[in-house]
Design a protein around this motif. Structure first.
Motif, PDB file in Angstrom:
ATOM      1  N   LYS A  30      24.791 -22.248  18.560  1.00 24.21           N
ATOM      2  CA  LYS A  30      24.240 -22.598  17.258  1.00 24.21           C
ATOM      3  C   LYS A  30      24.864 -23.887  16.723  1.00 24.21           C
ATOM      4  CE  LYS A  30      22.992 -20.828  12.739  1.00 24.21           C
ATOM      5  NZ  LYS A  30      23.119 -19.745  11.739  1.00 24.21           N
ATOM      6  N   ALA A  31      26.164 -24.090  16.993  1.00 23.05           N
ATOM      7  CA  ALA A  31      26.797 -25.347  16.581  1.00 23.05           C
ATOM      8  C   ALA A  31      26.122 -26.529  17.262  1.00 23.05           C
ATOM      9  CB  ALA A  31      28.292 -25.317  16.909  1.00 23.05           C
ATOM     10  N   ARG A  33      22.992 -26.667  18.310  1.00 25.34           N
ATOM     11  CA  ARG A  33      21.679 -26.849  17.669  1.00 25.34           C
ATOM     12  C   ARG A  33      21.826 -27.568  16.332  1.00 25.34           C
ATOM     13  NH1 ARG A  33      16.519 -23.719  17.010  1.00 25.34           N
ATOM     14  NH2 ARG A  33      15.788 -24.213  14.910  1.00 25.34           N
ATOM     15  N   ASN A  34      22.810 -27.130  15.522  1.00 23.42           N
ATOM     16  CA  ASN A  34      23.009 -27.750  14.213  1.00 23.42           C
ATOM     17  C   ASN A  34      23.350 -29.231  14.334  1.00 23.42           C
ATOM     18  OD1 ASN A  34      22.494 -25.378  12.843  1.00 23.42           O
ATOM     19  ND2 ASN A  34      24.645 -24.821  12.610  1.00 23.42           N
ATOM     20  N   ARG A  38      17.955 -29.944  15.390  1.00 27.11           N
ATOM     21  CA  ARG A  38      16.693 -29.251  15.624  1.00 27.11           C
ATOM     22  C   ARG A  38      16.818 -28.479  16.937  1.00 27.11           C
ATOM     23  NH1 ARG A  38      16.731 -34.488  16.511  1.00 27.11           N
ATOM     24  NH2 ARG A  38      15.997 -35.395  18.487  1.00 27.11           N
ATOM     25  N   GLY A  70      18.967 -20.720  17.049  1.00 34.04           N
ATOM     26  CA  GLY A  70      19.343 -20.607  15.648  1.00 34.04           C
ATOM     27  C   GLY A  70      19.655 -19.193  15.199  1.00 34.04           C
ATOM     28  N   ASN A 197      28.986 -25.827   1.788  1.00 36.09           N
ATOM     29  CA  ASN A 197      27.883 -26.524   2.452  1.00 36.09           C
ATOM     30  C   ASN A 197      27.455 -27.742   1.639  1.00 36.09           C
ATOM     31  OD1 ASN A 197      27.608 -24.726   4.660  1.00 36.09           O
ATOM     32  ND2 ASN A 197      26.461 -23.292   3.391  1.00 36.09           N
ATOM     33  N   SER A 216      25.449 -35.795  10.950  1.00 33.71           N
ATOM     34  CA  SER A 216      24.940 -34.449  11.165  1.00 33.71           C
ATOM     35  C   SER A 216      25.896 -33.472  10.512  1.00 33.71           C
ATOM     36  CB  SER A 216      24.792 -34.145  12.666  1.00 33.71           C
ATOM     37  OG  SER A 216      26.022 -34.339  13.339  1.00 33.71           O
ATOM     38  N   LYS A 217      25.464 -32.206  10.405  1.00 34.85           N
ATOM     39  CA  LYS A 217      26.309 -31.241   9.711  1.00 34.85           C
ATOM     40  C   LYS A 217      26.249 -29.882  10.393  1.00 34.85           C
ATOM     41  CE  LYS A 217      22.893 -29.576   6.324  1.00 34.85           C
ATOM     42  NZ  LYS A 217      22.618 -29.335   4.888  1.00 34.85           N
ATOM     43  N   ILE A 218      27.287 -29.081  10.114  1.00 39.02           N
ATOM     44  CA  ILE A 218      27.316 -27.670  10.489  1.00 39.02           C
ATOM     45  C   ILE A 218      27.443 -26.880   9.198  1.00 39.02           C
ATOM     46  CG2 ILE A 218      28.657 -25.848  11.605  1.00 39.02           C
ATOM     47  CD1 ILE A 218      29.403 -27.778  13.767  1.00 39.02           C
ATOM     48  N   VAL A 219      26.563 -25.892   9.007  1.00 41.59           N
ATOM     49  CA  VAL A 219      26.629 -25.058   7.822  1.00 41.59           C
ATOM     50  C   VAL A 219      27.333 -23.754   8.159  1.00 41.59           C
ATOM     51  CG1 VAL A 219      24.549 -26.078   6.835  1.00 41.59           C
ATOM     52  CG2 VAL A 219      24.351 -24.058   8.282  1.00 41.59           C
TER      53      VAL A 219
END
Length: 220
Positions: A30-31, A33-34, A38, A70, A197, A216-219
């Motif tokens: 998931k990291a 993807r983030n 996309r 995701g 966030n 880019s970011k990681i939530v």
């Protein structure tokens, strides 16, 4: 490894047999993807040491796929993630790497689509916790357990100050920050873990700061 609470020892709520091999793998996926921003169209996944030996039996394969789709670690679709990936036109190739790694639960993901690709190295350190140790050739230390902003920028005077000025204006506290560059005056990577966030509007403002190439970011 230092545990902060009993929940770190027990591990996260998850679908799968192992916090290290399943939940951790899902969080690495998931990291990725983030950070890519996309869902990718394809992924080449190199598995090392323990991951390479047990990834099918411990669900590391479907966990990485779920992360790229995701899914959270407790998503009931996780065990079907490989089939769901095919239906979503996400082609995944798993490669059992023979090379040694610093940590036995290491994975290298190369993901992409028709326009760009990204390479990331992550390790699952236990209890569902992970560290991202490399991004597109830059060494870094990113836990994945806190919101984070990753900023590619030109190695120029004022780049860091322009970013921290915007974050301070919006009262966003920095928990951890590091900067890595490949050479003087070339591209550099700024990694900032924050306490909350960050809204997309703030990211757009950061993109207008001096010498910034990509954000880019990681939530959490």
């Amino acid at each position: 490894m230092k545990f902060n609470s009993v929940f770190d020892i027990i591990g996260p709520v998850m679908v799968g047999p192992s916090s290290s091999h399943t939940a951790g793998a899902a969080r690495i996926g998931k990291a990725a993807r983030n950070l890519f921003g996309r869902q990718p169209k394809w992924a080449r996944i190199h598995l090392y040491e323990s991951f390479a030996k047990t990834y099918k039996g411990h669900g590391t394969d479907f966990a990485l796929a779920g992360g790229l789709l995701g899914f959270e670690t407790d998503d009931l679709r996780m065990s079907k993630a490989l089939d769901i990936a095919k239906k979503n036109d996400l082609e995944i190739t798993f490669i059992e790497a023979s090379a040694s790694a610093v940590h036995p639960n290491t994975v290298r993901l190369t993901i992409g689509d028709d326009t760009e690709q990204m390479e990331l190295v992550g390790i699952s350190i236990g209890g569902g916790k992970v560290e991202i140790t490399e991004l597109n050739g830059f060494e870094l230390r990113l836990s994945g357990n806190h919101p984070a902003i990753l900023i590619m920028h030109n190695d120029r005077f004022g780049a860091i100050a322009s970013i921290t000025k915007v974050l301070a204006k919006h009262e966003i506290n920095i928990g951890h920050m590091e900067v890595n560059r490949k050479d003087i005056g070339k591209e550099a990577l700024m990694v900032i873990e924050v306490d909350q966030n960050v809204d997309d509007a703030i990211l757009e403002e950061l993109e207008e700061a001096d010498h910034i190439i990509q954000i880019s970011k990681i939530v959490s």
